[in-house]
Design a protein around this motif. Structure first.
Motif, PDB file in Angstrom:
ATOM      1  N   MET A   1       0.852  -1.204   0.000  1.00 26.33           N
ATOM      2  CA  MET A   1       0.000   0.000   0.000  1.00 26.33           C
ATOM      3  C   MET A   1       0.879   1.243   0.000  1.00 26.33           C
ATOM      4  O   MET A   1       1.835   1.320   0.780  1.00 26.33           O
ATOM      5  CB  MET A   1      -0.910  -0.023   1.235  1.00 26.33           C
ATOM      6  CG  MET A   1      -1.963   1.075   1.237  1.00 26.33           C
ATOM      7  SD  MET A   1      -3.042   0.988   2.673  1.00 26.33           S
ATOM      8  CE  MET A   1      -4.128  -0.344   2.202  1.00 26.33           C
ATOM      9  N   GLY A   2       0.573   2.223  -0.871  1.00 31.52           N
ATOM     10  CA  GLY A   2       1.384   3.429  -0.958  1.00 31.52           C
ATOM     11  C   GLY A   2       1.020   4.433   0.123  1.00 31.52           C
ATOM     12  O   GLY A   2       0.197   4.168   0.993  1.00 31.52           O
ATOM     13  N   THR A   3       1.656   5.600   0.045  1.00 30.44           N
ATOM     14  CA  THR A   3       1.380   6.649   1.029  1.00 30.44           C
ATOM     15  C   THR A   3      -0.029   7.211   0.821  1.00 30.44           C
ATOM     16  O   THR A   3      -0.355   7.673  -0.275  1.00 30.44           O
ATOM     17  CB  THR A   3       2.413   7.787   0.867  1.00 30.44           C
ATOM     18  OG1 THR A   3       3.704   7.216   0.957  1.00 30.44           O
ATOM     19  CG2 THR A   3       2.225   8.842   1.938  1.00 30.44           C
ATOM     20  N   PRO A   4      -0.857   7.182   1.840  1.00 24.94           N
ATOM     21  CA  PRO A   4      -2.205   7.715   1.684  1.00 24.94           C
ATOM     22  C   PRO A   4      -2.212   9.242   1.793  1.00 24.94           C
ATOM     23  O   PRO A   4      -1.276   9.834   2.323  1.00 24.94           O
ATOM     24  CB  PRO A   4      -2.958   7.096   2.863  1.00 24.94           C
ATOM     25  CG  PRO A   4      -1.909   6.902   3.910  1.00 24.94           C
ATOM     26  CD  PRO A   4      -0.621   6.649   3.196  1.00 24.94           C
ATOM     27  N   THR A   5      -3.272   9.854   1.297  1.00 26.71           N
ATOM     28  CA  THR A   5      -3.445  11.294   1.488  1.00 26.71           C
ATOM     29  C   THR A   5      -4.103  11.519   2.848  1.00 26.71           C
ATOM     30  O   THR A   5      -4.641  10.572   3.448  1.00 26.71           O
ATOM     31  CB  THR A   5      -4.351  11.887   0.403  1.00 26.71           C
ATOM     32  OG1 THR A   5      -5.644  11.279   0.534  1.00 26.71           O
ATOM     33  CG2 THR A   5      -3.795  11.632  -0.995  1.00 26.71           C
ATOM     34  N   VAL A   6      -4.085  12.766   3.294  1.00 23.92           N
ATOM     35  CA  VAL A   6      -4.749  13.091   4.568  1.00 23.92           C
ATOM     36  C   VAL A   6      -6.239  12.764   4.462  1.00 23.92           C
ATOM     37  O   VAL A   6      -6.842  12.239   5.418  1.00 23.92           O
ATOM     38  CB  VAL A   6      -4.531  14.582   4.922  1.00 23.92           C
ATOM     39  CG1 VAL A   6      -5.356  14.967   6.152  1.00 23.92           C
ATOM     40  CG2 VAL A   6      -3.059  14.862   5.186  1.00 23.92           C
TER      41      VAL A   6
ATOM     42  N   LEU B   1      -6.760   5.934  17.351  1.00 25.62           N
ATOM     43  CA  LEU B   1      -6.944   6.132  15.914  1.00 25.62           C
ATOM     44  C   LEU B   1      -5.586   6.113  15.205  1.00 25.62           C
ATOM     45  O   LEU B   1      -5.435   5.527  14.132  1.00 25.62           O
ATOM     46  CB  LEU B   1      -7.655   7.469  15.641  1.00 25.62           C
ATOM     47  CG  LEU B   1      -9.146   7.525  16.025  1.00 25.62           C
ATOM     48  CD1 LEU B   1      -9.696   8.926  15.816  1.00 25.62           C
ATOM     49  CD2 LEU B   1      -9.949   6.533  15.185  1.00 25.62           C
ATOM     50  N   LYS B   2      -4.629   6.755  15.832  1.00 25.19           N
ATOM     51  CA  LYS B   2      -3.291   6.801  15.225  1.00 25.19           C
ATOM     52  C   LYS B   2      -2.712   5.383  15.076  1.00 25.19           C
ATOM     53  O   LYS B   2      -2.237   5.012  14.009  1.00 25.19           O
ATOM     54  CB  LYS B   2      -2.354   7.662  16.104  1.00 25.19           C
ATOM     55  CG  LYS B   2      -1.052   8.025  15.411  1.00 25.19           C
ATOM     56  CD  LYS B   2      -0.077   8.674  16.361  1.00 25.19           C
ATOM     57  CE  LYS B   2       0.760   7.616  17.041  1.00 25.19           C
ATOM     58  NZ  LYS B   2       1.732   8.128  17.999  1.00 25.19           N
TER      59      LYS B   2
ATOM     60  N   GLU C   1      -1.350   0.681  11.599  1.00 25.29           N
ATOM     61  CA  GLU C   1      -1.542  -0.733  11.244  1.00 25.29           C
ATOM     62  C   GLU C   1      -2.126  -0.868   9.844  1.00 25.29           C
ATOM     63  O   GLU C   1      -1.704  -1.697   9.050  1.00 25.29           O
ATOM     64  CB  GLU C   1      -2.483  -1.396  12.249  1.00 25.29           C
ATOM     65  CG  GLU C   1      -1.759  -1.962  13.453  1.00 25.29           C
ATOM     66  CD  GLU C   1      -2.700  -2.580  14.467  1.00 25.29           C
ATOM     67  OE1 GLU C   1      -3.754  -3.098  14.068  1.00 25.29           O
ATOM     68  OE2 GLU C   1      -2.368  -2.512  15.670  1.00 25.29           O
ATOM     69  N   LYS C   2      -3.101  -0.009   9.564  1.00 26.86           N
ATOM     70  CA  LYS C   2      -3.809  -0.130   8.282  1.00 26.86           C
ATOM     71  C   LYS C   2      -2.913   0.251   7.096  1.00 26.86           C
ATOM     72  O   LYS C   2      -2.869  -0.448   6.088  1.00 26.86           O
ATOM     73  CB  LYS C   2      -5.048   0.774   8.318  1.00 26.86           C
ATOM     74  CG  LYS C   2      -5.916   0.705   7.062  1.00 26.86           C
ATOM     75  CD  LYS C   2      -7.125   1.628   7.208  1.00 26.86           C
ATOM     76  CE  LYS C   2      -7.921   1.688   5.927  1.00 26.86           C
ATOM     77  NZ  LYS C   2      -8.663   0.482   5.613  1.00 26.86           N
ATOM     78  N   PHE C   3      -2.217   1.380   7.232  1.00 26.03           N
ATOM     79  CA  PHE C   3      -1.460   1.889   6.087  1.00 26.03           C
ATOM     80  C   PHE C   3       0.020   1.512   6.122  1.00 26.03           C
ATOM     81  O   PHE C   3       0.732   1.704   5.142  1.00 26.03           O
ATOM     82  CB  PHE C   3      -1.598   3.419   6.001  1.00 26.03           C
ATOM     83  CG  PHE C   3      -2.997   3.875   5.701  1.00 26.03           C
ATOM     84  CD1 PHE C   3      -3.533   3.745   4.423  1.00 26.03           C
ATOM     85  CD2 PHE C   3      -3.805   4.429   6.678  1.00 26.03           C
ATOM     86  CE1 PHE C   3      -4.828   4.151   4.141  1.00 26.03           C
ATOM     87  CE2 PHE C   3      -5.097   4.841   6.407  1.00 26.03           C
ATOM     88  CZ  PHE C   3      -5.617   4.702   5.132  1.00 26.03           C
ATOM     89  N   GLY C   4       0.474   1.016   7.272  1.00 25.67           N
ATOM     90  CA  GLY C   4       1.890   0.651   7.389  1.00 25.67           C
ATOM     91  C   GLY C   4       2.718   1.820   7.917  1.00 25.67           C
ATOM     92  O   GLY C   4       2.547   2.957   7.473  1.00 25.67           O
ATOM     93  N   GLU C   5       3.598   1.503   8.857  1.00 26.06           N
ATOM     94  CA  GLU C   5       4.385   2.556   9.524  1.00 26.06           C
ATOM     95  C   GLU C   5       5.236   3.362   8.561  1.00 26.06           C
ATOM     96  O   GLU C   5       5.538   4.528   8.794  1.00 26.06           O
ATOM     97  CB  GLU C   5       5.285   1.934  10.588  1.00 26.06           C
ATOM     98  CG  GLU C   5       4.526   1.516  11.817  1.00 26.06           C
ATOM     99  CD  GLU C   5       5.434   1.110  12.957  1.00 26.06           C
ATOM    100  OE1 GLU C   5       6.612   1.483  12.922  1.00 26.06           O
ATOM    101  OE2 GLU C   5       4.956   0.407  13.855  1.00 26.06           O
TER     102      GLU C   5
END
Lengths: 396, 82
Positions: B1-6, B31-32, B37-41
């Motif tokens: 998974m790539g870097t998500p947007t805000v 939430l953080k 976990e969801k998007f990867g550290e």
């Protein structure tokens, strides 16, 4: 509308005697129906021997997570004017300095939007407005903002930083507490208004070891003024104290915790290398003794009052720090603590309790602080501190 | 998974707050952690989480609530007790 009678016989018992009475003061505001119902509900509580307030819930201003504490009556039909009775924490000026214009402005705003009852100041340090309806919160916040005031902290955020009067009125202040408190308040606006921690985090700034804001007992980060040169001595003034009946040997020298001060009947001498800056001698003879001129502060971490767990006193983390704006060292230390505590702290666990759980050595290691001997009062009294490098050298 | 947007992080947070409503109250650190976990550290940082929470609060999609601590919840629906 016919005015409801104010029958509060048990509360009025508290007006008897020579001391000030909150009942007398609140009765002066009883023209305001909210203030009158507050008294009536309190009378009912005395009758029933139980509080009729409940607090919490969903009140606040748009975008902020703190500053307004929801409060409701559990007898809303009986006391409709206090069915909603929310508390505002208004960020006080550093050192609680107001002029009369400022006080009039604040009182006018509060009489317009709320009960008119205030608490100046609450134990948090904030200026407290007691009692408003939910619909008044946003308009009151707007008026406060236009007058130059902001809400303070509540909940799991940075609480409104507070400080002693510092150099504004006290010659013992070892740094500018007013400036430091204001600077930190401005720096951490986001953390103050948007709760993002496991629990509350308090900064308190005292100008000298007398610690007039009790920071060592109540704040997660306690900044206490100290000095690193010698106590200033005016021998002539010391002689005057002796002449006027102060028993310097008994009242000062014999009570010095490290016995570092001597009086030979005409002169005082101090072994400053053993002085622990307790302020006792300075407090007893303020004209003869004064703190040194190389001022700064000691940073302590981890105090709390007994709410959930027991009380904790703070632990020295930085023995001496020069306190010059922009106070980057304090800001960096606070952010390092928040990173670690925010990641691993349990819900409603204060920093001091967190340190006890993970261990002081682990905590210091994680926030990147090296242990130094000045952190402890006596050698080998703290089992958490190990001088790893020294041990390694010995092993070799 | 790539870097998500805000926006994507905010959307994921909102979804989490919605599905946990009535079961578990979530704080900002919860939430953080969930977003890490969801998007990867490696794809997300705490600053992005902070901005996402700010977006949800300022947009009125979530509010801060106090139940002994500060939680991020959905705004009360009409008739719902606060």
């Amino acid at each position: 509308m016919e005015k409801k009678e104010l029958k509060i016989p048990m509360l009025e018992e508290l007006e008897k005697g020579p001391w000030p009475s909150f009942v007398t003061e609140m009765k002066k505001s009883a023209d305001n129906p909210m203030a009158a119902d507050t008294l009536r509900q309190l009378e009912q509580s005395y009758e029933d021997k139980i509080s009729h307030w409940k607090h919490g819930g969903l009140v606040g201003v748009m975008g902020y997570g703190g500053g307004v504490i929801g409060r409701y009556s559990n007898l809303p039909e009986q006391f409709p004017e206090v069915a909603e009775f929310h508390t505002y924490r208004v960020n006080q000026p550093s050192g609680w300095f107001y002029n009369s214009d400022a006080l009039r402005t604040l009182c006018d705003i509060w009489e317009k939007h709320g009960s008119g009852l205030t608490n100046m100041h609450g134990s948090t340090g904030d200026l407290i407005f007691l009692g408003s309806k939910t619909e008044a919160i946003e308009p009151c916040f707007k008026d406060l903002g236009e007058a130059g005031y902001d809400l303070g902290g509540s909940g799991s955020d940075v609480r409104t930083p507070s400080c002693c009067v510092g150099p504004g009125r006290c010659e013992w202040s070892c740094y500018d507490t007013l400036d430091a408190c204001y600077d930190i308040t401005q720096e951490f606006q986001d953390e103050l208004h948007r709760p993002a921690f496991p629990y509350k985090f308090k900064f308190k700034f005292s100008g000298c070891p007398n610690d007039c804001v009790a920071s060592i007992a109540r704040s997660d980060m306690s900044v206490i003024g100290t000095w690193k040169d010698n106590i200033r001595i005016d021998q002539d003034e010391a002689k005057k104290y002796a002449k006027n009946g102060v028993d310097i040997q008994a009242e000062i020298c014999d009570l010095c915790p490290t016995s570092c001060i001597d009086w030979n009947g005409s002169n005082i001498s101090i072994d400053n290398s053993n002085c622990v800056k307790c302020m006792h001698c300075i407090n007893v003879m303020p004209k003869a003794l004064r703190p040194g001129t190389e001022g700064g502060a000691t940073i302590l971490v981890g105090a709390k009052a007994p709410i959930i767990g027991g009380a904790l006193l703070a632990t020295v983390f930085v023995p001496f720090l020069e306190m010059e704006a922009p106070y980057d060292d304090i800001k960096e230390l606070a952010e390092a603590i928040w990173d670690f505590w925010g990641e691993y702290g349990k819900n409603r666990e204060r920093v001091g309790e967190f340190i006890q759980r993970v261990g002081l050595a682990t905590f210091m290691d994680e926030i990147g602080l090296e242990p130094v001997p000045e952190m402890i009062a006596h050698p080998r009294t703290n089992p958490y501190i190990f001088f790893g490098d020294d041990l390694d050298e010995d092993d070799e | 998974m790539g870097t998500p947007t805000v926006d994507q992080v905010a959307e994921a947070m909102l979804e989490l707050v919605t599905v946990t409503k009535g079961k578990k109250n979530l704080k900002a650190p919860d939430l953080k952690k969930a977003m890490f976990e969801k998007f990867g550290e490696e794809n997300i940082d705490k600053k992005m989480c902070k901005l996402a929470i700010r977006q949800l609060i300022d947009g009125g999609q979530c509010i801060y609530s106090y139940f002994g601590g500060s939680y991020i919840t959905l705004p009360p629906e009409e008739g719902e007790e606060g």
